[in-house]
Write an enzyme that holds these catalytic residues in place. Sequence first.
Site, short mmCIF file in Angstrom:
data_model
loop_
_atom_site.label_atom_id
_atom_site.label_comp_id
_atom_site.label_asym_id
_atom_site.label_seq_id
_atom_site.Cartn_x
_atom_site.Cartn_y
_atom_site.Cartn_z
CG ASP A 1 2.61 6.18 0.14
OD1 ASP A 1 2.90 7.38 0.64
OD2 ASP A 1 3.11 5.73 -0.55
CD GLU B 1 1.23 11.33 0.02
OE1 GLU B 1 2.02 11.84 0.04
OE2 GLU B 1 1.32 10.06 -0.52
C1 GLC Z 1 4.45 9.16 -0.18
C2 GLC Z 1 5.27 9.32 0.99
C3 GLC Z 1 6.73 9.55 0.85
C4 GLC Z 1 7.40 8.48 -0.07
C5 GLC Z 1 6.52 8.52 -1.29
C6 GLC Z 1 6.88 7.17 -2.31
O1 GLC Z 1 4.51 10.56 -0.80
O2 GLC Z 1 4.70 10.49 1.99
O3 GLC Z 1 7.35 9.87 2.03
O4 GLC Z 1 8.49 8.96 -0.19
O5 GLC Z 1 5.19 8.33 -1.03
O6 GLC Z 1 6.47 5.99 -1.34
#
Ligand code: GLC
Length: 546
Positions: free
Chosen positions: A199, A241
């Site tokens: 993430d 991500e």
């Molecule tokens: C990522 C997740 C999102 C979250 C963010 C902060 O972008 O996909 O849902 O709010 O991280 O953790």
Amino acid sequence: MSWHLDAVIYQLHVRTFCDSNGDGIGDFPGLTSRLPYLQDLGVTCLWLLPFYESPLRDDGYDIAHYERIHPPYGTHDDFRRFLDEAHARGLRVITELVINHTSDQHPWFLAARRAAPGSRKRDFYVWSDHTSRYAGARVIFSDTESSNWAWDPVARAFYWHRFFSHQPDLNFDNPGVRRAVVKVMRYWLDQGVDALRLDAVAHLFEREGTSCENLPETHAFLKAIRSDMDRRYGSRVLLAEVNGDAETVRTYFGDGDECQMAFHFPLLPRLFLALVRGDARPIIQAVTATHPLPDGCQWATFLRNHDELALSTLEEHERATVLDACAPDTAMRLHGGIRRRLAPLLGNDRARIEVAFSLLLSLPGSPVLYYGDEIGMGDDVRLPDRDGVRTPMQWSDDTHAGFTDARARRLITPLIDDATYGYRRINVAAQINDPDSLLSRIRRLIAGRRAHPALARGSIEFLQTGSDAVLAFARTHGSETVVVVANLSSAVRSIGLVLPAQTVGLPLVEIVDDVVFPPAAATPYPLSLAPYASLWFACAAAGAPA
Ligand code: GLC
Ligand code: CA
């Protein structure tokens, strides 16, 4: 080996998928009970949103304990049973490694704010006496946060946060943090999860005078954890991500020595731009700019997820086009993107929804389906933040949509209950045995994809159609070529398709509906396509092994 190259991934939230004990909160036993549904749908891998102990101010992305399960979701044994059962059914499991930040309730932060400035405990996070450090970093949650610094009255200092102010960023310059994070990674790999979604991984390090994103230090750290993982565990997978342009996101594959997968953020908004304009060129441009990848790497393609639909990599005028068409009401917008589900985004037009899935399942990349989109679920933009796209799965028209039994007085988030998308109309039970339902169509598309490895592993070549409204491409793997043709416009199109030389003379068999077409010819192949129609042709030399 390399299962991720052919994966069909289903993204779900334990919390909103199925509740087994009537407390109104989805849980691991509930999810385990629904595995037959997922297996029947044909997906090969499940990606679970964070299920760790959390105050849930960011739906679990604010982690208070990395190795504990949020109690309402079940026990460790429940998790193990789920994982074993998923594996027994041939389903892989991706879990979240959220390491950029923790919750402000995490013991590391509670200790840091009380520790002496400069101490090892304090330095688990990033502190400053003033807010002018790292001024080059943008504010990501621009609709809710105004700065990346927040004042902590206990520490009497500002702490750094790229997301919500209750999510302090860990300090990756501290070797103790890096060690602690590797320990968390090993913990979940020891449990047996097959892959980790990293993430917000672009933001691990901070350096003055930069955007504090995609820094060389971050890539070096990723290479280090990848080699640790390979050495200890063999074929596990890291999924990045990172929202960025093609060039940026590609760097997360390294030379095949960082993440094996990354979400295809560059393609995502261009798919919608193409569908809004009825013009294939944005897709061709995005795919061309993002291939080929190092060996053993694969994109994770998607149409929707649990966040807003990110449009930040589009040009200003392109973004305006998509926003005007797909999010006319400002309540539908968030942080410059769109907080709606797939069906509403596409005007609940069945043919458009189908063509979107047809592209998702045939373009290069391992497709990720967002739970509920396979039945055409809607959203609720009256709910705060992104909750409107995270409502309970609609299993049936029973009380509480079959998500939980009648004992539950309060649900974790309200059900969709409107006239168009409400659970009384849109649910699994109503579609599962109807061969004409969206669910059945998607099941056939997934089966078609899995029966033709060229759609997962094949090269891609775009084909001439004589019309910008019609996208056509060939995927070739070994002796098999699959040709995909898709009308992206709302009008009937008549085209002459220039088929690849190796298919001339071969019979064309449409995969999804199992229809035999006349053989491919050296001259443009005439085809008429209904609005948003798509066709997948298998062209294999008779008797040749695929
Ligand atoms: C990522 C997740 C999102 C979250 C963010 C902060 O972008 O996909 O849902 O709010 O991280 O953790
Ligand atoms: Ca429950």
